[in-house]
Scaffold this motif. Structure first.
Motif, mmCIF file in Angstrom:
data_model
loop_
_atom_site.group_PDB
_atom_site.id
_atom_site.type_symbol
_atom_site.label_atom_id
_atom_site.label_comp_id
_atom_site.label_asym_id
_atom_site.label_seq_id
_atom_site.Cartn_x
_atom_site.Cartn_y
_atom_site.Cartn_z
ATOM 1 N N GLU A 89 -4.413 69.629 61.874
ATOM 2 C CA GLU A 89 -3.494 70.699 61.469
ATOM 3 C C GLU A 89 -2.158 70.663 62.213
ATOM 4 O O GLU A 89 -1.249 71.438 61.893
ATOM 5 C CB GLU A 89 -4.154 72.078 61.633
ATOM 6 N N ASP A 90 -2.019 69.785 63.184
ATOM 7 C CA ASP A 90 -0.726 69.587 63.847
ATOM 8 C C ASP A 90 0.176 68.627 63.063
ATOM 9 O O ASP A 90 1.335 68.439 63.430
ATOM 10 C CB ASP A 90 -0.914 69.036 65.265
ATOM 11 N N THR A 91 -0.361 68.033 62.020
ATOM 12 C CA THR A 91 0.421 67.105 61.203
ATOM 13 C C THR A 91 1.609 67.814 60.576
ATOM 14 O O THR A 91 1.462 68.846 59.914
ATOM 15 C CB THR A 91 -0.461 66.492 60.100
ATOM 16 N N ALA A 92 2.802 67.276 60.815
ATOM 17 C CA ALA A 92 4.037 67.890 60.323
ATOM 18 C C ALA A 92 5.217 67.011 60.725
ATOM 19 O O ALA A 92 5.067 66.076 61.518
ATOM 20 C CB ALA A 92 4.225 69.286 60.915
ATOM 21 N N VAL A 93 6.367 67.353 60.185
ATOM 22 C CA VAL A 93 7.619 66.831 60.714
ATOM 23 C C VAL A 93 8.065 67.770 61.836
ATOM 24 O O VAL A 93 8.116 68.991 61.628
ATOM 25 C CB VAL A 93 8.707 66.730 59.634
ATOM 26 N N TYR A 94 8.355 67.217 62.992
ATOM 27 C CA TYR A 94 8.745 68.008 64.149
ATOM 28 C C TYR A 94 10.254 67.895 64.361
ATOM 29 O O TYR A 94 10.813 66.790 64.360
ATOM 30 C CB TYR A 94 8.004 67.521 65.396
ATOM 31 N N TYR A 95 10.881 69.054 64.545
ATOM 32 C CA TYR A 95 12.333 69.143 64.713
ATOM 33 C C TYR A 95 12.668 69.759 66.061
ATOM 34 O O TYR A 95 12.021 70.726 66.471
ATOM 35 C CB TYR A 95 12.933 70.044 63.639
ATOM 36 N N CYS A 96 13.689 69.234 66.717
ATOM 37 C CA CYS A 96 14.201 69.942 67.885
ATOM 38 C C CYS A 96 15.439 70.735 67.465
ATOM 39 O O CYS A 96 16.092 70.424 66.456
ATOM 40 C CB CYS A 96 14.508 69.011 69.047
ATOM 41 N N ALA A 97 15.724 71.769 68.244
ATOM 42 C CA ALA A 97 16.809 72.679 67.920
ATOM 43 C C ALA A 97 17.449 73.203 69.198
ATOM 44 O O ALA A 97 16.784 73.303 70.237
ATOM 45 C CB ALA A 97 16.297 73.834 67.077
ATOM 46 N N ALA A 98 18.740 73.539 69.119
ATOM 47 C CA ALA A 98 19.498 74.015 70.271
ATOM 48 C C ALA A 98 20.086 75.390 69.984
ATOM 49 O O ALA A 98 20.653 75.616 68.900
ATOM 50 C CB ALA A 98 20.621 73.031 70.603
ATOM 51 N N ASP A 99 19.972 76.282 70.964
ATOM 52 C CA ASP A 99 20.441 77.670 70.861
ATOM 53 C C ASP A 99 21.448 77.914 71.979
ATOM 54 O O ASP A 99 21.106 77.799 73.154
ATOM 55 C CB ASP A 99 19.232 78.598 70.992
ATOM 56 N N ARG A 100 22.666 78.307 71.617
ATOM 57 C CA ARG A 100 23.690 78.501 72.644
ATOM 58 C C ARG A 100 23.398 79.739 73.515
ATOM 59 O O ARG A 100 24.034 79.913 74.553
ATOM 60 C CB ARG A 100 25.070 78.600 72.021
ATOM 61 N N ALA A 101 22.483 80.598 73.103
ATOM 62 C CA ALA A 101 22.036 81.703 73.954
ATOM 63 C C ALA A 101 21.023 81.126 74.936
ATOM 64 O O ALA A 101 19.807 81.225 74.734
ATOM 65 C CB ALA A 101 21.437 82.819 73.113
ATOM 66 N N TYR A 102 21.540 80.554 76.013
ATOM 67 C CA TYR A 102 20.747 79.669 76.853
ATOM 68 C C TYR A 102 19.653 80.362 77.663
ATOM 69 O O TYR A 102 18.770 79.693 78.209
ATOM 70 C CB TYR A 102 21.668 78.899 77.807
ATOM 71 N N ARG A 108 12.609 82.313 66.663
ATOM 72 C CA ARG A 108 13.222 82.511 65.352
ATOM 73 C C ARG A 108 14.145 81.356 65.009
ATOM 74 O O ARG A 108 15.115 81.105 65.722
ATOM 75 C CB ARG A 108 14.007 83.823 65.333
ATOM 76 N N ALA A 109 13.883 80.677 63.914
ATOM 77 C CA ALA A 109 14.711 79.545 63.510
ATOM 78 C C ALA A 109 16.172 79.948 63.323
ATOM 79 O O ALA A 109 17.075 79.163 63.607
ATOM 80 C CB ALA A 109 14.161 78.928 62.225
ATOM 81 N N ALA A 110 16.399 81.167 62.872
ATOM 82 C CA ALA A 110 17.768 81.629 62.609
ATOM 83 C C ALA A 110 18.604 81.733 63.878
ATOM 84 O O ALA A 110 19.839 81.786 63.798
ATOM 85 C CB ALA A 110 17.725 82.977 61.903
ATOM 86 N N ASP A 111 17.970 81.755 65.041
ATOM 87 C CA ASP A 111 18.711 81.855 66.308
ATOM 88 C C ASP A 111 19.268 80.513 66.771
ATOM 89 O O ASP A 111 20.068 80.481 67.699
ATOM 90 C CB ASP A 111 17.796 82.406 67.405
ATOM 91 N N TYR A 112 18.866 79.433 66.141
ATOM 92 C CA TYR A 112 19.251 78.108 66.604
ATOM 93 C C TYR A 112 20.462 77.583 65.863
ATOM 94 O O TYR A 112 20.567 77.718 64.644
ATOM 95 C CB TYR A 112 18.056 77.157 66.519
ATOM 96 N N ASP A 113 21.364 76.972 66.638
ATOM 97 C CA ASP A 113 22.661 76.557 66.115
ATOM 98 C C ASP A 113 22.684 75.115 65.614
ATOM 99 O O ASP A 113 23.459 74.788 64.716
ATOM 100 C CB ASP A 113 23.718 76.722 67.213
ATOM 101 N N TYR A 114 21.889 74.273 66.215
ATOM 102 C CA TYR A 114 21.903 72.850 65.851
ATOM 103 C C TYR A 114 20.465 72.358 65.704
ATOM 104 O O TYR A 114 19.565 72.807 66.433
ATOM 105 C CB TYR A 114 22.620 72.016 66.920
ATOM 106 N N TRP A 115 20.308 71.405 64.780
ATOM 107 C CA TRP A 115 18.981 70.863 64.464
ATOM 108 C C TRP A 115 19.030 69.347 64.376
ATOM 109 O O TRP A 115 20.045 68.761 63.965
ATOM 110 C CB TRP A 115 18.510 71.403 63.112
#
Length: 125
Positions: A89-102, A108-115
């Motif tokens: 069940e861990d099978t997936a595409v994994y993405y990293c993301a960056a949030d300027r609110a360090y 929340r995905a909506a809080d992230y600025d870059y993917w």
């Protein structure tokens, strides 16, 4: 231009381990909180883990607690996800993301600025 490049995905048997890496460029890495999300076929993107700029505060999806560890190396502009005891069940595409609110480790995905573009993880039973 900000770039987040994931690597380390692959095919592994259940119970195995993988270590994902995400190399960041075009931003001041230590000024960003970082996270990992995943998306399985036919499902919505799901939060996995996040950590603040210093790594002093982490946040995990309940189903990965005790199995996954997020960490970062600010000198190398890289965030990691160590995944142990992997399950199908861990099978997936994994993405990293960056949030300027360090100083937060948001789920929340909506809080992230870059993917990043993602890396495939497949766990066979």
């Amino acid at each position: 231009q900000v770039q987040l490049v994931e690597s380390g995905g692959g095919l592994v048997q259940a119970g195995g381990s993988l270590r994902l890496s995400c190399a960041a460029s075009g931003l001041t890495f230590r000024n960003y909180a970082m996270a990992w999300f995943r998306q399985a076929p036919g499902k919505e993107r799901e939060f996995v883990a996040a950590l603040t700029w210093s790594g002093g505060w982490t946040n995990y999806l309940d189903s990965v607690k005790g199995r996954f560890t997020i960490s970062r190396d600010n000198a190398k502009n890289t965030v990691f996800l160590q995944m142990n005891s992997l399950k199908p069940e861990d099978t997936a595409v994994y993405y990293c993301a960056a949030d300027r609110a360090y100083s937060r480790a948001s789920d929340r995905a909506a809080d992230y600025d870059y993917w990043g573009q993602g890396t495939q993880v497949t766990v066979s039973s």
